[in-house]
Design an enzyme around this catalytic site. Structure first.
Site, short mmCIF file in Angstrom:
data_model
loop_
_atom_site.label_atom_id
_atom_site.label_comp_id
_atom_site.label_asym_id
_atom_site.label_seq_id
_atom_site.Cartn_x
_atom_site.Cartn_y
_atom_site.Cartn_z
N ASN A 32 -39.29 -3.31 -0.12
CA ASN A 32 -40.04 -3.26 1.12
C ASN A 32 -39.35 -2.39 2.15
O ASN A 32 -39.95 -1.48 2.72
CB ASN A 32 -40.24 -4.69 1.65
CG ASN A 32 -41.17 -4.74 2.84
OD1 ASN A 32 -40.84 -4.26 3.91
ND2 ASN A 32 -42.34 -5.33 2.64
N LYS A 66 -39.47 -0.64 9.54
CA LYS A 66 -40.65 -1.50 9.56
C LYS A 66 -40.98 -1.77 11.03
O LYS A 66 -40.48 -2.71 11.65
CB LYS A 66 -40.38 -2.81 8.82
CG LYS A 66 -39.97 -2.63 7.37
CD LYS A 66 -41.01 -1.92 6.53
CE LYS A 66 -42.23 -2.74 6.31
NZ LYS A 66 -43.18 -2.08 5.35
N ASP A 254 -40.43 -9.57 4.00
CA ASP A 254 -41.52 -9.90 3.08
C ASP A 254 -41.05 -10.42 1.73
O ASP A 254 -41.72 -10.19 0.70
CB ASP A 254 -42.44 -8.69 2.89
CG ASP A 254 -43.37 -8.48 4.07
OD1 ASP A 254 -43.46 -9.36 4.94
OD2 ASP A 254 -44.01 -7.42 4.14
#
Length: 283
Positions: A32, A66, A254
């Protein structure tokens, strides 16, 4: 009983690797968010070996930032410069082409110097300036469908990107909002997406998210990733996107939706077997 027919033409991601056009299933897979170089290399080598054993193409994906986080305390990543250096290390060590997401128009050009496939996040997929900057790089785009969008709306985004000069577009289904803190994948919606001229991928790990379900972070249903991989392969999609981690419960972003590396190998083998069956002549 006739329904929408697939209209996807192949787009070239890297020398010797195309997505779509009725070709074999391709994987866009990785972690991720970049945590450290060792983790990225570990996962990159494992995925490269699995893809080579199956004889399929794989694009390594990891995020350098992110920007869309539930909390200010959430880990975002190493940033642009460090992140691109880590991605380049994975490419050089494994030979895999690269995918990462961009969040601002200014990031497009420097990222395109290293990365083969530019990803547009779901919440940003209608941002015209971002699409224009990404298209101007000459790199193909992996555009995630916003969670509130109908298939026809997502195809409109792809048409906008093509009009802006994008070298190619892969449309990604990543789950549709179904009430609060829940996502579903509509198989008929995926069929509708496939009726357009773009290849279609399905993000089988973000689609099992439970957005905001942990208060300051997103929950997930890891158990749903493998069956979702099999069902989407049965629809004949062009690519599957997923994220894995050697220790998902320790992942910095995540983790509840990520699979283990061993499960990644299993889902890849199962999905490839199904893909070869449904794309066989006469099926």
């Amino acid at each position: 009983m006739a329904g929408p027919e697939p209209g996807a033409g192949a787009i070239s991601v890297a020398p010797g690797l195309s997505i779509g056009g009725g070709g074999p299933l391709v994987f866009i897979a990785g972690i991720n968010v970049l945590e450290d170089g060792g983790l990225a290399l570990e996962v990159g080598h494992a995925l490269a070996e699995a893809a080579a054993a199956l004889g399929v193409g794989l694009v390594f994906k990891a995020s350098f930032d992110k920007a869309n986080r539930s909390s200010l305390a959430s880990y975002r990543g190493p940033g642009l410069a460090r992140g691109l250096a880590l991605l380049a290390r994975v490419r050089d060590a494994t030979g895999l082409p690269l995918c990462t997401d961009i969040h601002t128009a200014e990031q497009a050009a420097p990222v395109a110097e290293v990365v083969d496939l530019l990803q547009i996040p779901a919440f940003l997929c209608r941002q015209t300036d971002l699409l224009a900057a990404a298209a101007a790089t000459g790199r193909p785009l992996h555009i995630k469908k916003m969670q509130m969008m109908a298939p026809a709306d997502a195809r409109g985004v792809a048409a906008k990107a093509r009009a802006l000069g994008a070298a190619g577009v892969v449309l990604c289904e990543r789950g549709t909002a179904f009430g609060y803190q829940n996502l579903v994948v509509d198989p008929l919606g995926v069929v509708e997406l496939r009726a357009g001229p773009e290849p279609v991928s399905v993000d089988i790990t973000h689609a099992v998210q439970l957005p905001g379900a942990r208060g300051t972070s997103t929950g997930g249903r890891r158990w749903g990733v493998l069956p979702l991989a099999a069902s989407m392969a049965a629809l004949g999609v062009d690519a599957l996107f997923f994220e894995c981690h050697p220790r998902p419960d320790e992942a910095r972003c995540d983790g509840p939706s990520a699979v283990t590396v061993d499960d990644a190998r299993r889902l890849m083998a199962r999905a490839v077997a199904i893909d070869r069956m449904v794309k066989a002549p006469g099926w």
